[in-house]
Design an enzyme around this catalytic site. Structure first.
Site, PDB file in Angstrom:
ATOM      1  N   GLY A  31       0.797  -1.311   0.020  1.00 47.39           N
ATOM      2  CA  GLY A  31       0.052   0.095  -0.085  1.00 47.39           C
ATOM      3  C   GLY A  31       0.946   1.318  -0.107  1.00 47.39           C
ATOM      4  O   GLY A  31       2.044   1.130  -0.143  1.00 47.39           O
ATOM      5  N   ALA A  32       0.302   2.365   0.409  1.00 52.73           N
ATOM      6  CA  ALA A  32       0.828   3.764   0.071  1.00 52.73           C
ATOM      7  C   ALA A  32       1.453   3.796  -1.352  1.00 52.73           C
ATOM      8  O   ALA A  32       2.426   4.054  -1.413  1.00 52.73           O
ATOM      9  CB  ALA A  32       1.659   4.164   1.164  1.00 52.73           C
ATOM     10  N   HIS A  34       2.280   4.249  -5.379  1.00 49.17           N
ATOM     11  CA  HIS A  34       2.795   5.518  -6.061  1.00 49.17           C
ATOM     12  C   HIS A  34       2.724   5.089  -7.454  1.00 49.17           C
ATOM     13  O   HIS A  34       2.303   4.047  -7.702  1.00 49.17           O
ATOM     14  CB  HIS A  34       3.990   6.215  -5.394  1.00 49.17           C
ATOM     15  CG  HIS A  34       5.079   4.759  -5.162  1.00 49.17           C
ATOM     16  ND1 HIS A  34       5.693   4.113  -6.252  1.00 49.17           N
ATOM     17  CD2 HIS A  34       5.388   4.352  -4.105  1.00 49.17           C
ATOM     18  CE1 HIS A  34       6.236   3.109  -5.902  1.00 49.17           C
ATOM     19  NE2 HIS A  34       6.423   3.358  -4.763  1.00 49.17           N
ATOM     20  N   GLY A  36       5.053   4.238  -9.394  1.00 48.63           N
ATOM     21  CA  GLY A  36       5.796   3.038  -9.578  1.00 48.63           C
ATOM     22  C   GLY A  36       4.939   1.783  -9.392  1.00 48.63           C
ATOM     23  O   GLY A  36       4.941   0.955 -10.214  1.00 48.63           O
ATOM     24  N   HIS A  37       4.108   1.604  -8.290  1.00 45.64           N
ATOM     25  CA  HIS A  37       3.345   0.698  -8.081  1.00 45.64           C
ATOM     26  C   HIS A  37       1.957   0.358  -9.131  1.00 45.64           C
ATOM     27  O   HIS A  37       1.811  -0.525  -9.673  1.00 45.64           O
ATOM     28  CB  HIS A  37       2.353   0.658  -6.676  1.00 45.64           C
ATOM     29  CG  HIS A  37       3.217   0.457  -5.629  1.00 45.64           C
ATOM     30  ND1 HIS A  37       3.084   1.625  -4.654  1.00 45.64           N
ATOM     31  CD2 HIS A  37       3.780  -0.470  -5.080  1.00 45.64           C
ATOM     32  CE1 HIS A  37       3.651   1.212  -3.399  1.00 45.64           C
ATOM     33  NE2 HIS A  37       4.340   0.058  -3.727  1.00 45.64           N
ATOM     34  N   GLY A 149       8.717  -5.276  -8.787  1.00 46.45           N
ATOM     35  CA  GLY A 149       9.529  -4.348  -9.250  1.00 46.45           C
ATOM     36  C   GLY A 149      11.043  -4.515  -9.193  1.00 46.45           C
ATOM     37  O   GLY A 149      11.448  -5.179  -8.223  1.00 46.45           O
ATOM     38  N   ASP A 152      13.373  -3.547  -5.817  1.00 49.54           N
ATOM     39  CA  ASP A 152      13.679  -4.575  -4.817  1.00 49.54           C
ATOM     40  C   ASP A 152      14.527  -5.838  -5.470  1.00 49.54           C
ATOM     41  O   ASP A 152      14.079  -6.799  -5.478  1.00 49.54           O
ATOM     42  CB  ASP A 152      12.701  -4.937  -3.903  1.00 49.54           C
ATOM     43  CG  ASP A 152      11.926  -3.858  -3.469  1.00 49.54           C
ATOM     44  OD1 ASP A 152      12.136  -3.492  -2.080  1.00 49.54           O
ATOM     45  OD2 ASP A 152      10.770  -3.197  -3.841  1.00 49.54           O
ATOM     46  N   SER A 187       9.028   5.524  -3.762  1.00 50.85           N
ATOM     47  CA  SER A 187       8.954   4.606  -2.408  1.00 50.85           C
ATOM     48  C   SER A 187       8.091   5.139  -1.745  1.00 50.85           C
ATOM     49  O   SER A 187       7.669   6.257  -1.284  1.00 50.85           O
ATOM     50  CB  SER A 187      10.351   4.490  -1.821  1.00 50.85           C
ATOM     51  OG  SER A 187      10.065   3.986  -0.515  1.00 50.85           O
ATOM     52  N   ARG A 189       8.066   5.038   1.321  1.00 51.91           N
ATOM     53  CA  ARG A 189       8.744   5.370   2.246  1.00 51.91           C
ATOM     54  C   ARG A 189       9.057   7.085   2.064  1.00 51.91           C
ATOM     55  O   ARG A 189       9.461   7.741   3.053  1.00 51.91           O
ATOM     56  CB  ARG A 189       9.875   4.855   2.844  1.00 51.91           C
ATOM     57  CG  ARG A 189       9.555   3.380   3.391  1.00 51.91           C
ATOM     58  CD  ARG A 189      10.888   2.633   3.936  1.00 51.91           C
ATOM     59  NE  ARG A 189      10.888   1.721   4.882  1.00 51.91           N
ATOM     60  CZ  ARG A 189      10.675   0.500   4.544  1.00 51.91           C
ATOM     61  NH1 ARG A 189      10.408   0.155   3.155  1.00 51.91           N
ATOM     62  NH2 ARG A 189      10.341  -0.514   5.262  1.00 51.91           N
TER      63      ARG A 189
HETATM   64  P1  AMP Z   1       5.934  -2.486  -1.744  1.00 52.11           P
HETATM   65  O1  AMP Z   1       4.638  -1.966  -1.479  1.00 52.11           O
HETATM   66  O2  AMP Z   1       7.068  -1.547  -1.179  1.00 52.11           O
HETATM   67  O3  AMP Z   1       6.263  -3.786  -1.146  1.00 52.11           O
HETATM   68  O4  AMP Z   1       6.199  -2.586  -3.032  1.00 52.11           O
HETATM   69  C1  AMP Z   1       5.393  -3.574  -4.075  1.00 52.11           C
HETATM   70  C2  AMP Z   1       5.841  -3.716  -5.269  1.00 52.11           C
HETATM   71  O5  AMP Z   1       6.314  -2.615  -5.955  1.00 52.11           O
HETATM   72  C3  AMP Z   1       7.448  -4.598  -4.991  1.00 52.11           C
HETATM   73  O6  AMP Z   1       7.408  -5.578  -6.292  1.00 52.11           O
HETATM   74  C4  AMP Z   1       8.175  -3.432  -5.653  1.00 52.11           C
HETATM   75  O7  AMP Z   1       9.618  -3.671  -6.032  1.00 52.11           O
HETATM   76  C5  AMP Z   1       7.610  -2.592  -6.460  1.00 52.11           C
HETATM   77  N1  AMP Z   1       8.140  -1.141  -6.466  1.00 52.11           N
HETATM   78  C6  AMP Z   1       8.148  -0.223  -5.355  1.00 52.11           C
HETATM   79  N2  AMP Z   1       8.646   0.796  -5.848  1.00 52.11           N
HETATM   80  C7  AMP Z   1       8.921   0.879  -7.322  1.00 52.11           C
HETATM   81  C8  AMP Z   1       9.145   1.753  -8.078  1.00 52.11           C
HETATM   82  N3  AMP Z   1       9.676   2.978  -7.856  1.00 52.11           N
HETATM   83  N4  AMP Z   1       9.149   1.367  -9.582  1.00 52.11           N
HETATM   84  C9  AMP Z   1       8.642   0.184  -9.730  1.00 52.11           C
HETATM   85  N5  AMP Z   1       8.152  -0.772  -8.977  1.00 52.11           N
HETATM   86  C10 AMP Z   1       8.084  -0.512  -7.603  1.00 52.11           C
END
Ligand code: AMP
Length: 285
Positions: A31-32, A34, A36-37, A149, A152, A187, A189
């Site tokens: 969640g949260a 952006h 990227g997600h 993504g 990570d 991110s 964060r």
């Molecule tokens: P998270 O919510 O941070 O666990 O991320 C969920 C998914 O989004 C993971 O597969 C991450 O690698 C991907 N992700 C996070 N940040 C980015 C980004 N800036 N660009 C592309 N994918 C991302």
């Protein structure tokens, strides 16, 4: 978009699609959300008839209780963002739904030391928890495609290894890292960065770019040392800047005999931990 909080309801909905041969793409998140997600959702939509996102802040992958507590949560905003990308289903379960008391969800496989360096060193238990939730979610959703993504790097490498080792019937698609205009990797964060730290943080991207150029003629160790030095002088607290083999994640001594090379970095910007990476060399094959 329909939102489900229970495994049962989600599976009933998905079964209807899977029975008529429609492909399912799955994007796990915490969640949260952006851009990227959301780019992962777009990739899902391109590859499959049905796209499922999950939002679950997985307690078992947080080694630091304070980090778990401070992790941003904004379900209603996230739902609106997913709707805007025409995501079909959102799975937003409770901790009890993911980890029922009578179910052993721990993934017991030898990861060939992929989990040892970098995030594994600084976040003990993180990858065990991450694999546990990814495997559990894959068992629940049973998707054709899993979209993750490159942001990570160690995470997707370990997930790819699990898929191969357990012969899971899913194809992993790795999506490029989306960045802010100044290079900072997007991110969840980042919203916790102070204005001062937000201004400083793009130095991480600059150092990765520098490493990409330097790898052609500079010693590997001196590239890492210089990067650590620059990040520290800029006001961050780097944990590692590691140049490693893109498959084994082992630190390399020289670029020879390594068809894939990646630089991975983690640094604290005050109390916000940032990670990023860049592929420095990739084999054509
Ligand atoms: P998270 O919510 O941070 O666990 O991320 C969920 C998914 O989004 C993971 O597969 C991450 O690698 C991907 N992700 C996070 N940040 C980015 C980004 N800036 N660009 C592309 N994918 C991302």
């Amino acid at each position: 978009m329909k939102t489900f909080t229970t495994v049962n309801e989600l599976q009933i909905a998905l079964r209807k699609h899977q029975q008529v041969g429609e492909k399912v793409a799955f994007i796990p998140t915490m969640g949260a959300l952006h851009e990227g997600h959301l780019s992962l959702i777009e990739i899902g939509k391109k590859n499959a008839e049905i796209t499922v996102a999950s939002i679950f802040v997985n307690p078992t992958q947080f080694n630091n209780p304070d980090d778990l507590k401070k992790y941003p949560r904004m379900l209603e905003t996230d739902k609106a963002l997913l709707e805007s990308k025409h995501c079909d289903y959102l799975f937003a379960p409770t901790v009890e739904e993911i980890y029922p008391k009578n179910l052993n969800t721990i993934v017991n496989i030898d990861l060939n030391e992929l989990e040892k360096p970098m995030e594994g060193e600084f976040r003990p238990g993180h990858f065990e928890g991450m694999l546990q939730v990814v495997k559990r979610l894959l068992d629940i959703v049973n998707p054709d495609y899993l979209i993750m993504g490159q942001k990570d790097f160690q995470q997707f490498t370990i997930v790819a290894y699990m898929i191969e080792t357990l012969n899971l019937p899913v194809e992993l698609i790795v999506a490029p890292t989306l960045r802010e205009k100044d290079g900072l990797a997007m991110s969840s964060r980042n919203m916790r960065l102070t204005p001062k730290m937000r201004k400083i943080s793009p130095v991480i991207y600059k150092e990765l770019m520098k490493a990409k150029k330097a790898i052609k003629d500079q010693n590997i160790h001196s590239i890492s040392e210089e990067a650590i030095d620059t990040l520290s002088k800029a006001g961050l607290k780097p944990e590692y800047f590691r140049i490693c083999d893109g498959k084994t994640l082992k630190q390399i001594e020289s670029p020879q005999n390594h068809p894939n090379i990646v630089a991975c970095v983690a640094a604290w910007a005050e109390d916000v931990r940032l990670i990023d990476n860049m592929v420095l060399k990739v084999s054509k094959k």
